[in-house]
Design an enzyme around this catalytic site. Structure first.
Site, mmCIF file in Angstrom:
data_model
loop_
_atom_site.group_PDB
_atom_site.id
_atom_site.type_symbol
_atom_site.label_atom_id
_atom_site.label_comp_id
_atom_site.label_asym_id
_atom_site.label_seq_id
_atom_site.Cartn_x
_atom_site.Cartn_y
_atom_site.Cartn_z
ATOM 1 N N ASP A 1 -9.162 -18.875 -9.871
ATOM 2 C CA ASP A 1 -8.884 -19.846 -8.813
ATOM 3 C C ASP A 1 -7.878 -20.869 -9.317
ATOM 4 O O ASP A 1 -8.047 -21.432 -10.409
ATOM 5 C CB ASP A 1 -10.165 -20.578 -8.395
ATOM 6 C CG ASP A 1 -11.092 -19.688 -7.580
ATOM 7 O OD1 ASP A 1 -10.801 -18.478 -7.468
ATOM 8 O OD2 ASP A 1 -12.114 -20.194 -7.083
ATOM 9 N N HIS B 1 -11.245 -20.247 -14.305
ATOM 10 C CA HIS B 1 -10.187 -21.210 -13.995
ATOM 11 C C HIS B 1 -9.175 -21.212 -15.144
ATOM 12 O O HIS B 1 -9.574 -21.226 -16.323
ATOM 13 C CB HIS B 1 -10.767 -22.611 -13.792
ATOM 14 C CG HIS B 1 -11.631 -22.701 -12.567
ATOM 15 N ND1 HIS B 1 -12.972 -22.394 -12.593
ATOM 16 C CD2 HIS B 1 -11.344 -23.044 -11.283
ATOM 17 C CE1 HIS B 1 -13.482 -22.551 -11.374
ATOM 18 N NE2 HIS B 1 -12.516 -22.949 -10.556
#
Length: 430
Positions: free
Chosen positions: A247, A399
């Site tokens: 993400d 991430h």
């Protein structure tokens, strides 16, 4: 030998010697010992285009075995601004000798036709098309941009790939052509969703899961059966397959490009959930991801809590969070965005899931993640958690904002492959 025979032999020898002497004298004569030589360098006939610079190859001369070019006088009659056949005459000022080269000035060169703007353009149905223009210059006629003719195959009511063709002809019949490709697409912003979703609960819940123990498949906030009604998933099939997902919304510190390099080096494809602004601001990199076989998923325009927009008053704003990203992806990549969605921060509701489903999307949560937002996560910490909780069909949420994930990625991939796992993208999960 008799006196008569000797006379005959001597006569023959004298004749041979005379012949040799004559040949030597002839060679010396024509080699420039007695008379200067003069000959062209290059072809006797040269053709050039009008207004081109004429570079004369010249001539060469020798006399008494020495360079005699200083005595060459050149009469150059070539006028490159006028069509015709001209002569370049070379004379010697120390001999009555000349050679001639014919030079033809013609026009066989097509005009230089150049398009302004992009040669490939993306438009959306309903938008006006303004041709960026063109410029045409001819070596004889000068600027002939006003003589360019264009024809178009565009059907502005139907999506497809079309062409605008351009043609220009100079005064001597030379033709230049060019074309511009126009991709006409459905505008995602025209998507409307009729709101009749009040019967679905809009209580927000944040996604959670139970970490896998002993590499067994896991449970989470909602069951797989409950999620299936909304085309939502948090883990894949019970097979030795891992889904890496990342993400990214535009963090100040990110190792996403380094991670992509590691994935490419290991021939692993991943799914990247990107916000609209990231796709727009990092368009070149996003194109590189797609070209390498990675998949881009929709992570909304503004990274809002989507449950706050899941109501009758805000339905258009809810839809636009997805369609604005779709349109940007179309502009950057030139093809429709895969219908893969991830809620920002995993915050959702049954109603929000239903709305996303009705927009044609699959929603993807995850079966493994850890607190990897901080930039101080070490390689060992990242590698340990990646290896401790793998399981069949695991969807990893990662991430790129910490260096640990980047540094651990290659070792993690190698170990999973050693254990017989393969990696896949979420568009293959049905």
């Amino acid at each position: 030998m008799s006196r008569r025979c000797r006379i005959i032999v001597y006569s023959i020898l004298i004749g041979i010697a005379a012949g040799v002497l004559a040949l030597v004298i002839k060679l010396l004569f024509f080699s420039g010992l007695f008379v200067p030589t003069l000959e062209l360098i290059g072809a006797e006939h040269i053709e050039i285009n009008m207004n081109e610079t004429y570079q004369d190859p010249g001539a060469q001369s020798t006399y008494r075995f020495m360079d005699n070019r200083a005595h060459i006088i050149v009469e150059n009659q070539v006028d490159t601004q006028k069509l015709g056949t001209y002569q370049v005459i070379y004379r010697l000022d120390n001999a009555d000798k000349k050679v001639i080269r014919q030079v033809t000035v013609s026009d066989t060169k097509a005009p230089d036709l150049r398009l302004k703007g992009e040669e490939e353009m993306t438009l959306f149905i309903g938008e006006d098309f303004t041709d960026p223009g063109y410029q045409a210059y001819d070596n004889c006629d000068g600027d002939i941009s006003d003589q360019v003719k264009s024809t178009s195959t565009i059907d502005f009511n139907n999506s497809g790939t079309y062409e605008v063709r351009y043609e220009v002809k100079d005064s001597h019949g030379n033709v230049a052509r060019a074309r511009r490709v126009i991709r006409l697409l459905e505008d995602p912003l025209n998507t409307k969703l009729a709101y009749d979703h009040d019967m679905f609960d809009n209580t927000m819940f944040e996604w959670w899961f139970n970490k896998s123990q002993d590499h067994q498949r896991t449970t989470a906030a909602k069951s797989e059966d409950w999620l299936a009604a909304y085309s939502a998933y948090y883990q894949g099939p019970d097979e030795k397959v891992i889904y890496l997902t990342f993400d990214e919304g535009g963090n100040d510190i990110t190792y996403i490009k380094e991670i992509a390099d590691v994935l490419n080096e290991n021939d692993v494809k991943a799914t990247f959930f990107l916000t609209r602004n990231y796709i727009r601001n990092e368009s070149a990199f996003v194109r590189e991801l797609v070209d390498a076989g990675h998949v881009i998923g929709n992570h909304t325009w503004n990274h809002y809590d989507m449950t706050t927009l899941a109501n009758a008053e805000s339905i258009d704003a809810f839809v636009e969070e997805l369609t604005q990203e779709e349109k940007t992806y179309l502009e950057v990549i030139g093809e429709p965005m895969p219908k893969l969605f991830r809620f920002p921060r995993g915050a959702t509701s049954e109603r929000a899931l239903k709305l996303v489903h009705d927009l044609g999307y699959q929603t993807f949560f995850w079966s493994h993640a850890y607190y990897d937002y901080g930039s101080d996560v070490s390689k060992q910490e990242a590698l340990d958690t990646l290896l401790d909780h793998y399981h069949n069909g695991a969807i990893y949420l990662l991430h790129p904002s910490n260096k640990g994930n980047f540094e651990a990625m290659s070792d993690f991939i190698a170990e999973m492959k050693r254990l017989g796992y393969r990696f896949d993208t979420l568009d293959h999960l049905k």
